[in-house]
Design a protein around this motif. Structure first.
Motif, PDB file in Angstrom:
ATOM      1  N   PRO A 549       0.816  -1.220   0.000  1.00  0.00           N
ATOM      2  CA  PRO A 549       0.000   0.000   0.000  1.00  0.00           C
ATOM      3  C   PRO A 549       0.849   1.270   0.000  1.00  0.00           C
ATOM      4  O   PRO A 549       2.049   1.229   0.280  1.00  0.00           O
ATOM      5  CB  PRO A 549      -0.802  -0.133   1.294  1.00  0.00           C
ATOM      6  CG  PRO A 549       0.077  -0.935   2.192  1.00  0.00           C
ATOM      7  CD  PRO A 549       0.790  -1.904   1.295  1.00  0.00           C
ATOM      8  N   GLU A 550       0.230   2.365  -0.310  1.00  0.00           N
ATOM      9  CA  GLU A 550       0.920   3.653  -0.312  1.00  0.00           C
ATOM     10  C   GLU A 550       1.360   4.025   1.108  1.00  0.00           C
ATOM     11  O   GLU A 550       0.674   3.724   2.085  1.00  0.00           O
ATOM     12  CB  GLU A 550      -0.002   4.740  -0.878  1.00  0.00           C
ATOM     13  CG  GLU A 550       0.685   6.070  -1.116  1.00  0.00           C
ATOM     14  CD  GLU A 550      -0.242   7.099  -1.728  1.00  0.00           C
ATOM     15  OE1 GLU A 550       0.255   8.112  -2.250  1.00  0.00           O
ATOM     16  OE2 GLU A 550      -1.480   6.877  -1.696  1.00  0.00           O
ATOM     17  N   LYS A 551       2.545   4.642   1.211  1.00  0.00           N
ATOM     18  CA  LYS A 551       3.130   5.114   2.478  1.00  0.00           C
ATOM     19  C   LYS A 551       3.493   3.966   3.413  1.00  0.00           C
ATOM     20  O   LYS A 551       3.666   4.171   4.619  1.00  0.00           O
ATOM     21  CB  LYS A 551       2.179   6.085   3.189  1.00  0.00           C
ATOM     22  CG  LYS A 551       1.860   7.340   2.378  1.00  0.00           C
ATOM     23  CD  LYS A 551       0.932   8.269   3.127  1.00  0.00           C
ATOM     24  CE  LYS A 551       0.612   9.499   2.292  1.00  0.00           C
ATOM     25  NZ  LYS A 551      -0.336  10.414   3.001  1.00  0.00           N
ATOM     26  N   SER A 638      -5.933   2.958   4.435  1.00  0.00           N
ATOM     27  CA  SER A 638      -6.814   3.795   3.625  1.00  0.00           C
ATOM     28  C   SER A 638      -8.129   3.057   3.415  1.00  0.00           C
ATOM     29  O   SER A 638      -8.268   1.878   3.749  1.00  0.00           O
ATOM     30  CB  SER A 638      -6.161   4.112   2.267  1.00  0.00           C
ATOM     31  OG  SER A 638      -6.048   2.929   1.497  1.00  0.00           O
ATOM     32  N   SER A 639      -9.079   3.734   2.835  1.00  0.00           N
ATOM     33  CA  SER A 639     -10.382   3.120   2.577  1.00  0.00           C
ATOM     34  C   SER A 639     -10.256   1.958   1.585  1.00  0.00           C
ATOM     35  O   SER A 639     -11.089   1.045   1.585  1.00  0.00           O
ATOM     36  CB  SER A 639     -11.359   4.171   2.041  1.00  0.00           C
ATOM     37  OG  SER A 639     -10.837   4.771   0.857  1.00  0.00           O
ATOM     38  N   ASP A 640      -9.204   1.978   0.749  1.00  0.00           N
ATOM     39  CA  ASP A 640      -9.002   0.880  -0.192  1.00  0.00           C
ATOM     40  C   ASP A 640      -8.752  -0.434   0.547  1.00  0.00           C
ATOM     41  O   ASP A 640      -9.220  -1.499   0.135  1.00  0.00           O
ATOM     42  CB  ASP A 640      -7.810   1.179  -1.114  1.00  0.00           C
ATOM     43  CG  ASP A 640      -8.068   2.375  -2.020  1.00  0.00           C
ATOM     44  OD1 ASP A 640      -9.209   2.487  -2.500  1.00  0.00           O
ATOM     45  OD2 ASP A 640      -7.148   3.168  -2.239  1.00  0.00           O
ATOM     46  N   LEU A 641      -7.995  -0.368   1.632  1.00  0.00           N
ATOM     47  CA  LEU A 641      -7.671  -1.574   2.391  1.00  0.00           C
ATOM     48  C   LEU A 641      -8.878  -2.111   3.151  1.00  0.00           C
ATOM     49  O   LEU A 641      -8.902  -3.278   3.534  1.00  0.00           O
ATOM     50  CB  LEU A 641      -6.526  -1.292   3.368  1.00  0.00           C
ATOM     51  CG  LEU A 641      -5.160  -0.996   2.731  1.00  0.00           C
ATOM     52  CD1 LEU A 641      -4.122  -0.725   3.812  1.00  0.00           C
ATOM     53  CD2 LEU A 641      -4.712  -2.158   1.854  1.00  0.00           C
ATOM     54  N   GLU A 642      -9.862  -1.273   3.362  1.00  0.00           N
ATOM     55  CA  GLU A 642     -11.046  -1.723   4.089  1.00  0.00           C
ATOM     56  C   GLU A 642     -11.792  -2.796   3.299  1.00  0.00           C
ATOM     57  O   GLU A 642     -12.368  -3.724   3.874  1.00  0.00           O
ATOM     58  CB  GLU A 642     -11.965  -0.526   4.360  1.00  0.00           C
ATOM     59  CG  GLU A 642     -13.092  -0.851   5.317  1.00  0.00           C
ATOM     60  CD  GLU A 642     -13.841   0.400   5.771  1.00  0.00           C
ATOM     61  OE1 GLU A 642     -14.886   0.251   6.416  1.00  0.00           O
ATOM     62  OE2 GLU A 642     -13.362   1.511   5.476  1.00  0.00           O
TER      63      GLU A 642
END
Length: 665
Positions: A549-551, A638-642
């Motif tokens: 993931p980012e960051k 982030s919401s993507d990982l949710e």
């Protein structure tokens, strides 16, 4: 009544076993390397010595197996990363190791022995070829992947292949009166077909067999069968069996990790029976007495030995200076490439059979083989010790090699069907030099005898895997309120750096992908958690795809999980493909490079999480998909990982999967 040479199979095998057993005890006090000792023992008990044994069919069979075993081991022990890295150097050294002895041998033999040009080329091919007879020394010192050894092994294949092609053309000239270019073209085409068939079919078969059968004996027999299939096919198309065995080792290399139980079995059987049998058989061919029959044989033997050794040394000297290697590396390269056995013996026998070699030259060649074997082993042993001491001194000077800094893993097991795979994954993610024990844990919260017995069986399976890889293991059966409580408590008690568990399997429609237990565990501990589900043995995967993931580089446990993944890729010889944001990819690349991990790592750019969804469609059944997740509230969350659990549960139910939650403060 006992008569000599012995004829009874039991008596013959007993004598060989006694030589293998007692030989080292006799020769070690005399400072004679064990390989040389086996050859000398063969001379003593053979037909030209005490005549206790004759070189019967058993020695021919076991001897052939022994040389194939040496070539197979040389290939299967090489790290493919090192091989690719040193392939150009190996090719250059191989050409040097072939061309210098050939040039000196052709002109030297023609003028020194007064033989024709055809015979001179045959003798030169004997100088140019060599056998990795001292390779067990390299293996013993753990130097299979040092640059000098990899270059020498690669160069051996080049030199032997060219020498055998030269031998084939010499025979063609003798029989047909000239070169047969059509045969060369035919052989080249057959070689390409052979490499394609073996290179693609062997890995496919191995993954299928290993994926459905974990029995170590079955796996060993299967691998051995493939080696002999490759050797036989090589013979059929016109190559030597030793080339087939070496190519089989290269093809199967990624399937047999260096620290696996299978590799342990391969080394044990080879070093205990097949390789000693081969060395004793070589000794039984040598008639030292011919030296004393006249100055003619002695002069020929001295001349042949001098040319063979000096040209191999010159090739190693030029290559080492060109590649920037030191004196110990040069001596190791010379030691590995100065031994003579299989191909040289074949050329000698063929030359004598077709009347190209006189009896004196044949006897001189046999003496040359003995001297070259002794020189090869002694030089390799001394150079190996020097390089081993140099490497050890370098390792001790690095601060990062402190045992306390290594992984301290707690592996939770409950099912004997999956425990072996989870334990194997955890072990391959450790650094090879890690001396910390690994903890296998079974937690139960009731007195159900069936569950208790299943858990104990799972622990036993985990122990067998750790024992097979020579890793100290501590087993714990814990009665606690629930699995989460038991796992977190043991993690604290063992000062664990990470917790390794099996990925939850959905039991009903309303069940979540992770399950309630894992979701509770993520909240209960800040340690790194690895959740695994593999349908095939992890050491058979060909590619590891890592979605980041980012960051992710800003998380506390970033460097830790990158090192674990790099260790895994290096030890199972799989290519790492990171799907990451550009900034994160640069940090990953730095960790791998600065850590000295010898693994191929490629990068696919991800600008949005949707890119991962698109790229993940390329994941195949033989790949391992690693997804780096993040706890809620962390920097990389982030919401993507949710929606990640739902996405994985929908599209990756039949794929090998590892989900990592990095350590958090």
């Amino acid at each position: 009544m006992i008569t000599f040479p012995l004829q009874q199979p039991v008596a013959i095998f007993l004598v060989v076993l006694l030589v293998i057993l007692l030989g080292p005890l006799v020769f070690r006090p005399l400072k004679i390397p064990s390989i040389v000792g086996m050859i000398i023992a063969g001379i003593v008990i053979g037909p030209y010595g005490l005549n206790l044994l004759e070189r019967d069919t058993s020695f021919k069979i076991f001897g052939e197996v022994g040389i194939l075993y040496i070539m197979f081991l040389a290939a299967v022990e090489i790290d493919m990363f090192h091989l690719r890295k040193s392939s150009k150097k190996g090719l250059i050294f191989g050409l040097l190791s072939f061309s210098l002895p050939m040039a000196a041998g052709i002109f030297g033999s023609h003028y020194a022995f007064g033989v024709g040009w055809t015979t001179a080329v045959l003798i030169a091919s004997m100088y140019a070829s060599h056998t990795l007879i001292s390779y067990p020394v390299v293996s013993k010192f753990g130097l299979s992947n040092v640059p000098a050894a990899v270059i020498a092994v690669f160069g051996t294949i080049v030199a032997v292949l060219l020498s055998l092609l030269t031998l084939a053309q010499v025979v063609s000239v003798k029989i047909n009166g000239g070169f047969d270019m059509a045969e060369l073209w035919k052989l080249g085409i057959l070689m390409v077909i052979y490499m394609f068939v073996v290179g693609y079919s062997f890995p496919w078969l191995t993954r299928r067999v290993f994926g459905h059968n974990n029995d170590p004996i079955t796996q060993y027999i299967f691998i051995l069968a493939l080696v002999f299939v490759a050797s036989l096919l090589a013979k059929i198309i016109g190559l030597e069996a030793i080339l087939g065995a070496f190519y089989a080792g290269l093809v199967l290399n990624p399937m047999i990790p260096g620290r696996s139980g299978l590799m342990k079995n391969i080394k044990f059987v080879g070093n205990a029976i097949f390789i000693p049998y081969f060395l004793i058989g070589v000794g039984m061919l040598i008639n030292v007495g011919v030296i004393f029959k006249g100055w003619g044989v002695a002069w020929i033997a001295l001349n042949m030995t001098g040319v063979a050794l000096s040209t191999k040394w010159l090739a190693a000297f030029i290559a080492s200076r060109f590649f920037g290697l030191d004196g110990a590396d040069r001596r190791l390269m010379f030691g590995l490439t100065s031994g003579k056995a299989a191909a040289t013996i074949a050329a000698t026998m063929i030359g004598f059979q077709y009347g190209l070699l006189t009896e004196d030259i044949m006897n001189g060649a046999v003496v040359m083989i003995l001297i070259c074997c002794i020189v090869s082993t002694v030089i390799t042993e001394r150079a190996g010790k020097q390089i081993r001491m140099r490497i050890t001194a370098e390792e001790l000077s690095h601060d990062e090699l402190v045992p306390g800094e290594y992984a301290r893993q707690v592996v939770a097991v409950a099912n004997p069907v999956t425990s072996e795979g989870i334990m194997r994954l955890a072990l391959f993610m450790r650094a090879p030099e890690n001396k910390n024990h690994i903890t296998a844990l079974f937690v139960r919260s009731n007195d159900d005898s069936r569950i208790a017995q299943m858990g104990r069986n799972a622990l036993q399976s985990a122990v067998s895997v750790a024992d097979g890889m020579d890793v100290e293991i501590k087993t714990i059966e814990r009665f606690d309120l629930n699995v989460v409580s038991g796992l977190t408590n043991v993690g604290h008690e063992e000062r664990a750096t990470e917790l390794v568990i099996g990925l939850h399997r959905k039991s009903n429609v309303v069940d979540t992908f992770y399950g309630a237990m894992i979701e509770q565990l993520l909240k209960a501990t800040n340690k790194m958690i690895l959740m695994s589900r593999c349908f095939i043995p992890v050491d058979t995967v060909s590619r590891i795809i890592v979605a980041v993931p980012e960051k992710a580089e800003f998380e506390t446990g970033f460097k830790l999980w990158v090192m674990r993944v790099a260790n895994l890729g290096a030890q199972v010889a799989a290519r790492l493909v990171f799907i990451a944001y550009p900034a994160t990819a640069e940090f990953i690349r730095n960790v791998i490079n600065e850590g000295g991990f010898e693994v191929r790592h490629d990068y696919r750019t991800m600008d949005t999480w949707d890119d991962f969804i698109l790229l993940s469609s390329e994941v195949e059944e033989d790949d391992l998909l690693i997804v780096v997740a993040a706890r809620k509230g962390s920097i990389s969350y982030s919401s993507d990982l949710e929606s990640l659990p739902v996405f994985l549960g929908r599209h990756f139910t039949r794929h090998n999967l590892l989900v990592i939650y990095p350590r958090q403060y």
